[in-house]
Design a protein around this motif. Structure first.
Motif, PDB file in Angstrom:
ATOM      1  N   VAL A 176       0.823  -1.046   0.057  1.00 25.44           N
ATOM      2  CA  VAL A 176       0.041  -0.041  -0.028  1.00 25.44           C
ATOM      3  C   VAL A 176       0.838   1.421   0.007  1.00 25.44           C
ATOM      4  O   VAL A 176       0.530   2.126  -0.719  1.00 25.44           O
ATOM      5  CB  VAL A 176      -0.895  -0.073   1.257  1.00 25.44           C
ATOM      6  N   THR A 177       1.873   1.313   0.736  1.00 25.64           N
ATOM      7  CA  THR A 177       2.819   2.449   0.806  1.00 25.64           C
ATOM      8  C   THR A 177       4.137   2.275  -0.011  1.00 25.64           C
ATOM      9  O   THR A 177       4.815   2.878  -0.036  1.00 25.64           O
ATOM     10  CB  THR A 177       3.346   2.768   2.222  1.00 25.64           C
TER      11      THR A 177
ATOM     12  N   MET B 147      -1.810   1.465   7.964  1.00 29.28           N
ATOM     13  CA  MET B 147      -0.832   2.592   7.324  1.00 29.28           C
ATOM     14  C   MET B 147       0.093   3.241   8.447  1.00 29.28           C
ATOM     15  O   MET B 147      -0.701   3.349   9.491  1.00 29.28           O
ATOM     16  CB  MET B 147      -1.644   3.577   6.641  1.00 29.28           C
TER      17      MET B 147
ATOM     18  N   VAL C 174      -7.476   9.511   1.716  1.00 27.98           N
ATOM     19  CA  VAL C 174      -6.329   8.602   1.402  1.00 27.98           C
ATOM     20  C   VAL C 174      -5.147   9.759   0.918  1.00 27.98           C
ATOM     21  O   VAL C 174      -5.526  10.484   0.061  1.00 27.98           O
ATOM     22  CB  VAL C 174      -6.227   7.451   0.344  1.00 27.98           C
TER      23      VAL C 174
ATOM     24  N   THR D  64      -1.158  -1.401  -6.473  1.00 30.67           N
ATOM     25  CA  THR D  64      -1.630  -1.559  -4.963  1.00 30.67           C
ATOM     26  C   THR D  64      -2.669  -2.597  -5.019  1.00 30.67           C
ATOM     27  O   THR D  64      -3.197  -2.859  -3.615  1.00 30.67           O
ATOM     28  CB  THR D  64      -1.621  -0.392  -4.116  1.00 30.67           C
TER      29      THR D  64
ATOM     30  N   LEU E  72      -8.827  -0.396   2.545  1.00 31.25           N
ATOM     31  CA  LEU E  72      -7.581  -1.202   2.958  1.00 31.25           C
ATOM     32  C   LEU E  72      -8.045  -2.617   3.496  1.00 31.25           C
ATOM     33  O   LEU E  72      -7.198  -3.441   3.137  1.00 31.25           O
ATOM     34  CB  LEU E  72      -7.011  -0.631   4.305  1.00 31.25           C
TER      35      LEU E  72
ATOM     36  N   ALA F 211       1.311   6.278  -1.751  1.00 33.29           N
ATOM     37  CA  ALA F 211       0.424   6.646  -0.730  1.00 33.29           C
ATOM     38  C   ALA F 211       1.125   6.483   0.450  1.00 33.29           C
ATOM     39  O   ALA F 211       1.944   6.158   0.938  1.00 33.29           O
ATOM     40  CB  ALA F 211      -0.627   5.485  -0.726  1.00 33.29           C
TER      41      ALA F 211
ATOM     42  N   GLY G 273      -0.403   7.845   3.720  1.00 27.68           N
ATOM     43  CA  GLY G 273      -1.290   7.513   4.842  1.00 27.68           C
ATOM     44  C   GLY G 273      -2.703   7.801   4.788  1.00 27.68           C
ATOM     45  O   GLY G 273      -3.029   8.088   3.598  1.00 27.68           O
ATOM     46  N   VAL G 274      -3.403   7.720   5.767  1.00 26.52           N
ATOM     47  CA  VAL G 274      -4.702   7.926   5.723  1.00 26.52           C
ATOM     48  C   VAL G 274      -5.328   8.640   6.895  1.00 26.52           C
ATOM     49  O   VAL G 274      -4.852   8.456   7.864  1.00 26.52           O
ATOM     50  CB  VAL G 274      -5.716   6.439   5.448  1.00 26.52           C
TER      51      VAL G 274
ATOM     52  N   ALA H 171      -4.825  -5.138   3.440  1.00 25.21           N
ATOM     53  CA  ALA H 171      -3.682  -4.217   4.175  1.00 25.21           C
ATOM     54  C   ALA H 171      -3.762  -4.249   5.696  1.00 25.21           C
ATOM     55  O   ALA H 171      -4.907  -4.102   6.177  1.00 25.21           O
ATOM     56  CB  ALA H 171      -3.655  -2.908   3.572  1.00 25.21           C
TER      57      ALA H 171
END
Length: 178
Positions: free
Chosen positions: A22-23, A153, A109, A63, A145, A101, A103-104, A150
């Motif tokens: 994701v990151t 984050m 997002v 992702t 997520l 990405a 963070g959230v 995931a």
């Protein structure tokens, strides 16, 4: 006009690229074409924002976000952006774009993107607040997520927290003069 052909090219080029966490950072190469420039013979500031799409959409593909969006019939929209321009990109100059990405929060997002010249200088940097939308409005990022499996984050970086605070302090709707 929107660069549909360039977007299809990017999606095709990265269709079998390894999946990113994701990151993870999606890195792509691009060129400034004559139709991307302004009167000062450099990459136009508005076109820069459009070209950043060429990194965000493949990032979403790699992702796993795109598969979820299609399956759930959700949309993806930009809810805010902040861009710094520091170095000129001239016609026919190639550059590297990095998209990630970072963070959230409970609604959005947050993404960062940058364009890098061949000499290693950063030409521009953008922060984006993006939202996933569904029939009932904004989909909480935690739901997105969970859909891609995931774990979570990292905490948002301080500069993005400061940007969020500044955005929260802005009047909406904007005040009008008349």
């Amino acid at each position: 006009m929107y660069p549909f052909i360039r977007m299809f090219k990017e999606l095709y080029l990265f269709r079998k690229a390894p999946r990113l966490p994701v990151t993870g950072t999606h890195v792509s190469r691009h060129r400034c074409w004559p139709w991307d420039i302004d009167f000062w013979m450099e990459l136009n500031n508005g076109r820069t924002l459009t070209l950043y799409d060429l990194g965000r959409i493949p990032l979403a593909q790699r992702t796993g976000f795109m598969a979820v969006l299609r399956r759930r019939k959700w949309g993806l929209t930009v809810a805010g952006s902040c861009t710094r321009y520091r170095r000129r990109i001239r016609p026919f100059e190639s550059f590297e774009m990095r998209s990630q990405a970072v963070g959230v929060d409970h609604r959005f997002v947050y993404l960062e993107q940058s364009m890098w010249k061949n000499n290693g200088e950063c030409a521009s940097h953008a922060m984006y607040r993006t939202a996933v939308t569904g029939p009932k409005g904004i989909v909480p990022p935690a739901e997105l997520l969970a859909e891609i499996g995931a774990e979570g984050m990292p905490e948002l970086p301080d500069h993005i927290k400061a940007w969020i605070a500044a955005e929260d302090a802005r009047p909406w709707p904007p005040m009008s003069e008349g």
